[in-house]
Design a protein around this motif. Structure first.
Motif, PDB file in Angstrom:
ATOM      1  N   HIS A  27       0.845  -1.201   0.000  1.00 18.38           N
ATOM      2  CA  HIS A  27       0.000   0.000   0.000  1.00 18.38           C
ATOM      3  C   HIS A  27       0.879   1.249   0.000  1.00 18.38           C
ATOM      4  CE1 HIS A  27      -2.856  -3.051   1.009  1.00 18.38           C
ATOM      5  NE2 HIS A  27      -2.469  -3.151   2.265  1.00 18.38           N
ATOM      6  N   PRO A  28       1.534   1.553  -1.120  1.00 17.36           N
ATOM      7  CA  PRO A  28       2.481   2.669  -1.147  1.00 17.36           C
ATOM      8  C   PRO A  28       1.837   4.041  -0.968  1.00 17.36           C
ATOM      9  CG  PRO A  28       2.117   1.789  -3.349  1.00 17.36           C
ATOM     10  CD  PRO A  28       1.473   0.833  -2.409  1.00 17.36           C
ATOM     11  N   ALA A  29       0.517   4.146  -1.186  1.00 22.73           N
ATOM     12  CA  ALA A  29      -0.159   5.439  -1.035  1.00 22.73           C
ATOM     13  C   ALA A  29      -0.804   5.598   0.332  1.00 22.73           C
ATOM     14  CB  ALA A  29      -1.219   5.593  -2.128  1.00 22.73           C
ATOM     15  N   MET A  30      -0.500   4.701   1.249  1.00 25.95           N
ATOM     16  CA  MET A  30      -1.151   4.685   2.554  1.00 25.95           C
ATOM     17  C   MET A  30      -0.419   5.561   3.563  1.00 25.95           C
ATOM     18  SD  MET A  30      -1.695   1.314   4.963  1.00 25.95           S
ATOM     19  CE  MET A  30      -1.623   1.419   6.760  1.00 25.95           C
ATOM     20  N   GLY A  31      -1.208   6.175   4.438  1.00 28.37           N
ATOM     21  CA  GLY A  31      -0.686   6.806   5.636  1.00 28.37           C
ATOM     22  C   GLY A  31      -1.473   6.290   6.826  1.00 28.37           C
ATOM     23  N   ALA A  32      -0.876   6.313   8.014  1.00 26.74           N
ATOM     24  CA  ALA A  32      -1.581   5.809   9.198  1.00 26.74           C
ATOM     25  C   ALA A  32      -0.889   6.273  10.458  1.00 26.74           C
ATOM     26  CB  ALA A  32      -1.658   4.276   9.185  1.00 26.74           C
ATOM     27  N   GLY A  33      -1.663   6.301  11.527  1.00 28.69           N
ATOM     28  CA  GLY A  33      -1.145   6.563  12.853  1.00 28.69           C
ATOM     29  C   GLY A  33      -1.648   5.513  13.818  1.00 28.69           C
ATOM     30  N   LEU A  34      -0.831   5.167  14.804  1.00 24.68           N
ATOM     31  CA  LEU A  34      -1.185   4.187  15.835  1.00 24.68           C
ATOM     32  C   LEU A  34      -0.797   4.761  17.185  1.00 24.68           C
ATOM     33  CD1 LEU A  34      -1.960   1.295  16.844  1.00 24.68           C
ATOM     34  CD2 LEU A  34       0.438   0.660  16.421  1.00 24.68           C
ATOM     35  N   HIS A  35      -1.713   4.696  18.126  1.00 19.56           N
ATOM     36  CA  HIS A  35      -1.414   5.214  19.459  1.00 19.56           C
ATOM     37  C   HIS A  35      -2.060   4.296  20.497  1.00 19.56           C
ATOM     38  CE1 HIS A  35       0.228   8.901  21.408  1.00 19.56           C
ATOM     39  NE2 HIS A  35      -0.411   8.393  22.452  1.00 19.56           N
ATOM     40  N   VAL A  36      -1.317   4.002  21.552  1.00 14.70           N
ATOM     41  CA  VAL A  36      -1.824   3.202  22.659  1.00 14.70           C
ATOM     42  C   VAL A  36      -1.475   3.906  23.959  1.00 14.70           C
ATOM     43  CG1 VAL A  36      -1.779   0.965  23.840  1.00 14.70           C
ATOM     44  CG2 VAL A  36      -1.562   1.058  21.338  1.00 14.70           C
TER      45      VAL A  36
END
Length: 385
Positions: A27-36
Motif C-alpha cells: 500500500h504505497p499510497a497509505m498513511g496511518a497513525g497508531l497510538h496506545v
C-alpha cells in the motif's frame, strides 16, 4: 517494502512496531497513525506514510483523518456521560426529550433502542442530497417524521449514518448544544486532543486525503447492483447524498463541506493519539480527566443487539451495547469486556477496562473485508499487556 517508521514505543512494546510496519505492505499510497495509552500514559506512538498521495504530503504525528463510524463510539460516550449525570435515561422514550420523534408510531422507542440500532431508522425512506445532510435541522426533521422500516421490538439493523443524527439530536435536546459543541467542551478541549465533529475551516488543510482499495469498491458496486429497496446500501449513501464508496477524489468525506458539517454517525475527524486518549479516559484518569464511571460502563456495555439483522447478512456479526461496539468475531479487540467502535476502511478505537488501555488506529487507505491491519497489530499487542 520498507517504509520509514516515526515515533516512539515504551520498552517491551517493540513487536508492535513490526506489525504496524507490515500494515503498509503493498500500500504505497497509505498513511496511518497508531497510538496506545496504558494507565493514562502513552506507550506506543507511531506514524508513517503519506497523508495525501496526490502531493506526497507526509503523515505526521498530528495528522487527523476521518474516522467514520468510530464517531458513533464518541457519541455513545457523550450519551453515557449524560446518563451518569442523571440527565438522560436509557429506558426513557426518545420522545420525552424530543417530542416530534413520536410521529409515525415511534412514541415508545427508547433512548437505549435508538443507541442499539433498533429504532427502525437505519436509512431514510426519501432520498437525501448533499444539501440535505449538511443541514442538521432538515435531516433530524425527516427522521422524526419517518415511519420505521420495521416494527419496533422485532430486531435491529445497523444505522450506519442515521444513528449519529438521532442520538445527536437527543444530546442537543438535553444539553442545548450541538453534538459537535458538546463533544468539544466535554471531551476534546479538556483532554487537549485534535478531534472534531465538524472540522473547522482553519484546520481543513491538515486532514488526510482518503483513498479506497479496489476490493472495497468492488464490494460496494456489488451492493449497489441489488434490487431496491436495498436498505443497507441506502443506509450508507442516504440516496444521492454520498458516493457509494463514501469518498471519491474530491467528493464525499474528502470534501470540506461534508467534513465541516456535524455528521456524528461517520464524520468525526481525529488523530490516532486523540482516539487512544479519549478511550483511555473512559476507563482510567487520563490527563486529569475521567469521562464515565465503572457503573455506567457496566450498564452501557451489556449486549443489546447481535446476530443477523432484520435485513439479513452473512456472519461474522458485530455486537452492540448502548451504542458501543463490543468485542465480537466481527471486531476483535484485546479481550472480552472491551468496548469502542471501528470505522469504515480500517479505523479502530476502543478501551480495555481491565488493562486500563485506550487504543487508536487511523488510516487514509480504506480497505474492506480483506483488511487485517488493525487485527494484526492487536494480535502483536495482546501478549504484551
Amino acid at each position: 517494502m520498507s517504509i520509514a517508521m516515526n515515533g516512539t514505543v515504551a520498552p517491551g512494546f517493540e513487536p508492535v512496531v513490526q506489525a504496524f510496519e507490515q500494515a503498509f505492505e503493498g500500500h504505497p499510497a497509505m498513511g496511518a497513525g497508531l497510538h496506545v495509552v496504558k494507565d493514562g500514559e502513552s506507550v506506543i506512538n507511531l506514524w508513517a506514510g503519506v497523508a495525501d498521495a496526490r502531493t506526497g504530503r507526509p503523515w505526521t504525528e498530528q495528522t487527523p483523518s476521518v474516522v467514520f463510524s468510530c464517531t458513533k463510539g464518541l457519541v455513545s460516550i457523550m450519551a453515557a456521560r449524560l446518563v451518569q449525570e442523571g440527565r438522560l435515561d436509557y429506558d426513557a422514550p426518545v420522545a420525552g426529550y424530543w417530542p416530534e420523534f413520536a410521529a409515525a408510531g415511534k412514541g415508545q422507542v427508547t433512548v437505549g433502542q435508538a443507541l442499539a440500532h433498533q429504532a427502525g431508522l437505519s436509512a431514510p425512506r426519501a432520498d437525501l442530497t448533499e444539501d440535505d445532510i449538511v443541514d442538521w435541522d432538515r435531516v433530524v426533521t425527516a427522521l422524526a417524521e419517518q415511519e420505521p422500516l420495521w416494527p419496533l421490538g422485532t430486531g435491529y439493523a445497523y444505522h450506519a449514518l442515521t444513528h449519529g443524527w438521532v442520538v445527536g439530536e437527543i444530546i442537543r435536546r438535553v444539553t442545548g448544544q450541538s453534538v459537535g459543541s458538546y463533544f468539544r467542551g466535554l471531551i476534546a478541549d479538556p483532554l487537549g486532543v485534535n478531534a472534531w465533529i465538524g472540522l473547522p475551516a482553519d484546520r481543513a488543510d491538515e486532514a488526510a486525503h482518503l483513498q479506497v482499495s479496489d476490493p472495497l469498491s468492488a464490494l460496494w458496486a456489488e451492493e449497489a447492483a441489488k434490487p431496491a429497496p436495498n436498505w443497507p446500501y441506502k443506509a450508507m449513501t442516504l440516496g444521492t447524498a454520498l458516493p457509494a464508496d463514501l469518498v471519491s477524489a474530491d467528493e464525499g468525506f474528502n470534501k470540506q463541506r461534508i467534513r465541516a458539517a456535524e455528521i456524528p454517525g461517520a464524520g468525526g475527524i481525529a488523530t490516532a493519539e486523540a482516539l487512544a486518549t479519549i478511550w483511555s479516559a473512559t476507563v482510567t484518569p487520563t490527563r486529569g480527566v475521567r469521562l464515565i464511571d465503572d457503573g455506567v460502563i457496566a450498564r452501557a456495555t451489556r449486549t443489546q443487539s447481535q446476530g443477523v439483522s432484520v435485513f439479513g447478512g452473512a456472519p461474522p456479526y458485530s455486537r452492540w451495547g448502548y451504542g458501543f461496539q463490543l468485542d465480537s468475531a466481527a471486531r476483535r479487540y484485546l479481550a472480552e469486556g472491551n468496548f469502542g467502535h471501528d470505522g469504515a476502511g480500517g479505523q479502530v478505537g476502543f478501551a480495555d477496562p481491565e488493562r486500563r488501555i485506550g487504543f487508536g488506529f487511523v488510516t487514509n487507505w480504506m480497505m474492506g473485508p480483506e483488511d487485517q491491519r488493525a487485527t494484526q497489530i492487536l494480535d502483536a499487542l495482546r501478549p504484551l499487556v
